[in-house]
Design a protein around this motif. Structure first.
Motif: not given
Length: 295
Positions: A21-38
Motif C-alpha cells: 500500500e506504501r508503494g513497496l513491491a513484495v514477494i513471499p519469503l521462507s524461514r531461510t530468507k530465500l524466495p518461497a516459491l520454487r
C-alpha cells in the motif's frame, strides 16, 4: 507448530499487503530468507539437466522468479502467498519506483564493526545518514533504507564499501519488518516506524555506483562485420530485451562459427546494457548448448 506457522504466514501476508500500500513491491519469503516459491524452470528430477533456455525473469507468466515476481498488486500478492503457504516473511524489492530503494546492510555476525566502518566512511567522504527507516535484524544488525535517483542503477555488493557492509540495489531485496525467520523476527527500529526512506547522500551515492565503464572495445578483426553487427545488436538492447537479444546473437554467432571468438565481446556488451556477468555467461552457454556446441 503448524498453528504457529499458519499464524506467521498470516502475519507476513498482512505486513506485505501493508508495505504494498506504501508503494513497496513484495514477494513471499521462507524461514531461510530465500524466495518461497520454487523456480518453474527447474527440473523435478535432480539428475535431469535444465532445458537450454535463456534465463527467465518472469516473462513466462508463472511465479517462482524470485525478486522478479515482486509486485504491489494486492490480488497478486495474495496469489503468491496462497501458492507458498509455508512463507513466514516477505522481501521488498530494491531499485523499483517510486522509492528506488537502496538497502545498507550493517552486519555484525562477521565480527566486524560495520556501524563504525560506516561512520568512518561518512567522516572521510563528508556525508551524514539522514533520519530514515531502520530495520533491526535478529542477529543484531540493521538495515538502513535509502532512496536513489531515477537515473542511478545501484548494484548489489557484499563488503565492497567496507567489511560487514552489504548493499542491496537493483535486482536485490530486503527482508521486510515483521518477517519471521529461523533466527528470529525482523522489526522496525523504535522511532523510525513512521518515517519514509530518505534520499541517499550524494557522496555515499557516488561510492555505491559502479565505476564508469571504458568505451566498449571494437570486436576483434577476426570475427568480421558479422561479429561486429551481433555485438552492436546486443548493445542496442533496452530493459526487457537484454536476455532475448543476447541469446539470439549468441545463437547466430555459434551457427556462423564465431561463437568462441564472440563470447567475451558479447559478455562485455551484455554487461554494458545492465546484465550481470554471471547472467550473460549463462545465456551464452545456453545458446551454445542449443546450437550443439560445448559451452
Amino acid at each position: 507448530m503448524a498453528t504457529t506457522d499458519r499464524q506467521a504466514t498470516t502475519l507476513a501476508l498482512a505486513h506485505a499487503l501493508s508495505a504494498a500500500e506504501r508503494g513497496l513491491a513484495v514477494i513471499p519469503l521462507s524461514r531461510t530468507k530465500l524466495p518461497a516459491l520454487r523456480s518453474p524452470h527447474r527440473s523435478p528430477h535432480p539428475d535431469q539437466p535444465r532445458q537450454a533456455l535463456p534465463p527467465c525473469h518472469g516473462e513466462c507468466g508463472r511465479p517462482g522468479h524470485g525478486v522478479y515476481d515482486a509486485t504491489t498488486d494486492q490480488a497478486r500478492i495474495r496469489e503468491l502467498f496462497a501458492a507458498a503457504p509455508w512463507a513466514t516473511g516477505y522481501g521488498i524489492a530494491c531499485g523499483l519506483p517510486p522509492y528506488r530503494l537502496i538497502g545498507v546492510d550493517l552486519d555484525v555476525k562477521t565480527g566486524t564493526d560495520a556501524p563504525g566502518a560506516l561512520r568512518e566512511l561518512a567522516l572521510r567522504h563528508l556525508f551524514t545518514i539522514p533520519p530514515t527507516v531502520v530495520v533491526l535484524t535478529p542477529s543484531g544488525g540493521r538495515h538502513l533504507w535509502l532512496t536513489g535517483p531515477p537515473d542511478a542503477v545501484i548494484p548489489n555488493s557484499a563488503g565492497r564499501l567496507a567489511p560487514g557492509i552489504d548493499i542491496r540495489g537493483a535486482g536485490g531485496y530486503l527482508v521486510g519488518p515483521g518477517s519471521r525467520t529461523d533466527h528470529g523476527v525482523y522489526a522496525t527500529a523504535p522511532g523510525t516506524e513512521h518515517l519514509v526512506p530518505a534520499p541517499c547522500p550524494p557522496s555515499l551515492l557516488r561510492l555505491l555506483l559502479p565505476p564508469p565503464r571504458a568505451p566498449h572495445p571494437a570486436t576483434h578483426p577476426s570475427v568480421g562485420d558479422r561479429g561486429q553487427g551481433l555485438v552492436q545488436f546486443v548493445l542496442a538492447a533496452h530493459e526487457g530485451q537484454r536476455n532475448t537479444r543476447l541469446f539470439w546473437a549468441a545463437c547466430r554467432a555459434y551457427e556462423n562459427g564465431i561463437g568462441r571468438a564472440l563470447r567475451a565481446p558479447l559478455t562485455d556488451a551484455a554487461v554494458h546494457t545492465g546484465l550481470t556477468e554471471r547472467e550473460a555467461r549463462a545465456t551464452i552457454a545456453s545458446a551454445a548448448r542449443m546450437t550443439g556446441h560445448r559451452p
